[in-house]
Motif scaffolding. Structure first.
Motif, short mmCIF file in Angstrom:
data_model
loop_
_atom_site.label_atom_id
_atom_site.label_comp_id
_atom_site.label_asym_id
_atom_site.label_seq_id
_atom_site.Cartn_x
_atom_site.Cartn_y
_atom_site.Cartn_z
N ALA A 72 0.45 -1.48 0.07
CA ALA A 72 0.19 -0.25 -0.22
C ALA A 72 0.54 1.24 -0.25
O ALA A 72 2.04 1.05 0.95
CB ALA A 72 -0.87 -0.45 1.00
N GLN A 74 1.10 5.76 0.31
CA GLN A 74 0.10 6.52 0.68
C GLN A 74 -0.52 7.80 -0.45
O GLN A 74 -0.28 6.91 -1.83
CB GLN A 74 1.42 7.41 1.31
N ASN A 124 3.52 6.83 7.64
CA ASN A 124 3.53 4.94 7.24
C ASN A 124 3.26 4.47 8.05
O ASN A 124 3.50 4.46 9.80
CB ASN A 124 5.04 4.71 7.93
N THR A 126 2.83 1.48 9.13
CA THR A 126 3.36 0.35 9.68
C THR A 126 2.80 -0.21 11.29
O THR A 126 2.93 -0.53 11.02
CB THR A 126 5.17 0.19 9.31
N ASN A 127 3.61 1.18 11.91
CA ASN A 127 3.51 1.15 13.56
C ASN A 127 2.51 1.90 13.73
O ASN A 127 2.02 2.25 14.86
CB ASN A 127 5.17 1.87 13.72
C1 LIG Z 1 7.45 2.35 6.64
O1 LIG Z 1 8.52 1.82 6.83
C2 LIG Z 1 8.63 0.85 6.84
C3 LIG Z 1 9.84 0.40 7.60
O2 LIG Z 1 9.27 0.58 9.17
C4 LIG Z 1 8.96 0.24 5.13
O3 LIG Z 1 9.38 -0.86 5.10
C5 LIG Z 1 8.10 0.65 4.44
O4 LIG Z 1 8.75 0.51 3.38
C6 LIG Z 1 7.53 1.76 4.72
N1 LIG Z 1 6.49 2.52 4.06
C7 LIG Z 1 6.52 3.50 2.76
C8 LIG Z 1 4.90 3.17 1.95
O5 LIG Z 1 7.40 3.55 3.13
#
Ligand SMILES: *[C@@H]1O[C@H](CO)[C@@H](O)[C@H](O)[C@H]1NC(C)=O
Ligand SMILES: *[C@@H]1O[C@H](CO)[C@@H](O)[C@H](O)[C@H]1NC(C)=O
Ligand SMILES: *[C@@H]1O[C@H](CO)[C@@H](O)[C@H](O)[C@H]1NC(C)=O
Ligand SMILES: *[C@@H]1O[C@H](CO)[C@@H](O)[C@H](O)[C@H]1NC(C)=O
Ligand SMILES: *[C@@H]1O[C@H](CO)[C@@H](O)[C@H](O)[C@H]1NC(C)=O
Ligand SMILES: *[C@@H]1O[C@H](CO)[C@@H](O)[C@H](O)[C@H]1NC(C)=O
Ligand SMILES: [Cu+2]
Length: 330
Positions: A72, A74, A124, A126-127
């Motif tokens: 996904a 942004q 982001n 992810t967390n």
């Molecule tokens: C979000 O952060 C993770 C690492 O924490 C990284 O692997 C990922 O590519 C990042 N995603 C985006 C869309 O930037």
């Protein structure tokens, strides 16, 4: 590279397989329409929907793509919304010949997470700290055990809806609206063979909103979950035969709905339906109360490759060797 006829046919088969499944093609809220882009293709419109790389499902509860879908990205923009607004999510299949959402078995759940930027366009996730605001399981009182997902199954322009808490504090949020398709969920997901037609199919879809107003509703810290993290492949609601015990409440995976969602003290009209962690519960908005209780489809009279036979509830225990007929259109 040389291709045998069989390789070519296999490739064709896998391509058409991939193009079933589906994604959120647009969202409407407050009369505004926000189109999405096509999975796996370069974006052509500024969207609020985070674009995924494929319409095929995420497999495995620990898969990093459980977060917001496969790869996904942004999205370029965001929707300005108010507490209590209902968002309408239009799910479609990736198959242009049968463009409507192809599944009808399994829950639909909605989560929010605060973004750490002004408008989520650089956040982001992810967390992210997610909290649940809505979960829809089986249609209450439906004796066939139909799911609310059946209301969007194969239906033109019938969206899946999620209502923002009427007391939601302002700010930028990711809305994570998720379907878990359970038609193969009684066959345990196999991490060694993740592309096999086994296990629950996760379809998370994330969109960017900025909530206005001046409410104060927020989750408590113990209501936050990580995604992936909130589910396991052995959860009662994920490793489940959805065709058994259809009169029993569905054990939703993930956390309960955050307590503030239905406990708020606010002036906007809201129905008094009490939330419960095992039955279908959603905060109702006065404008979107009406429910379509879809009729059960009857089995096709021929045994030909009816792609919708996952509607048919097998009687008794399922023999995996015959179940594939019911599970068509994985
Ligand atoms: C979000 O952060 C993770 C690492 O924490 C990284 O692997 C990922 O590519 C990042 N995603 C985006 C869309 O930037
Ligand atoms: C999102 O916020 C950033 C930082 O304030 C701003 O530069 C950007 O223009 C905003 N995006 C949109 C689509 O308004
Ligand atoms: C809260 O917001 C509403 C609508 O934006 C406004 O009418 C109201 O005056 C605000 N209340 C306070 C206490 O700021
Ligand atoms: C709800 O708000 C009203 C007016 O602001 C107040 O009188 C009432 O005590 C509040 N109720 C609860 C349960 O907080
Ligand atoms: C979602 O809301 C719309 C508009 O209120 C309604 O027509 C539709 O039936 C709802 N969808 C479901 C699945 O209930
Ligand atoms: C459909 O399948 C059933 C059970 O497998 C079988 O008895 C029946 O003859 C089949 N009907 C057709 C039209 O193939
Ligand atoms: Cu699918």
């Amino acid at each position: 590279m040389t291709f045998t006829l069989i390789q070519a046919l296999l490739l064709l088969a896998s391509v058409s397989q991939v193009s079933a499944h589906g994604f959120v093609s647009r969202i409407t809220v407050n009369g505004q329409t926000f189109k999405g882009n096509t999975p796996g293709e370069k974006p052509t419109v500024d969207s609020i929907i985070r674009l995924v790389s494929a319409e095929s499902p995420v497999k495995g509860a620990a898969n990093s793509a459980v977060n917001c879908g496969k790869n996904a990205q942004q999205a370029a923009t965001f929707a300005k919304v108010q507490p209590g607004d209902t968002m309408h999510f239009f799910w479609v299949s990736g198959d242009p010949d049968e463009p409507f959402w192809p599944h009808n078995t399994g829950p639909i759940m909605t989560y929010l997470a605060k973004c750490d930027d002004d408008n989520c366009t650089t956040f982001n996730s992810t967390n992210a700290k997610w909290f649940k605001i809505e979960e829809d399981g089986r249609i209450p009182g439906n004796k066939d055990g139909d799911w609310e997902q059946n209301n969007i199954f194969d239906a033109k322009n019938v969206p899946s809806n999620a209502t923002l808490p009427a007391n939601l504090a302002p700010g930028p949020y990711i809305v994570r609206h998720e379907i878990i398709a359970l038609h193969l969920a009684q066959f345990p997901f196999d991490p060694q063979d993740p592309t096999a037609d086994k296990g629950a199919e996760f379809y998370p879809s994330c969109a960017q909103i900025v909530v206005g107003g001046n409410q104060t509703g927020a989750p408590t810290t113990d209501e936050f979950v990580a995604l992936p993290g909130a589910y396991t492949d052995k959860d009662k609601g994920i490793l489940i035969n959805p065709f058994d015990n259809v009169d029993q409440p569905y054990p939703f995976p993930g956390p309960p709905i955050a307590a503030f969602v239905n406990a708020g003290n606010f002036t906007t009209p809201s129905a008094s339906s009490a939330p419960s962690s095992t039955t279908s519960a959603r905060p109702k908005s006065s404008s979107c109360k009406s429910k379509r209780y879809a009729k059960r489809r009857t089995p096709s009279s021929s045994n030909s490759s009816n792609r919708y036979q996952d509607n048919v509830l097998p009687q008794g225990p399922i023999d995996p060797s015959v179940a594939w007929g019911y599970m068509a259109r994985a």
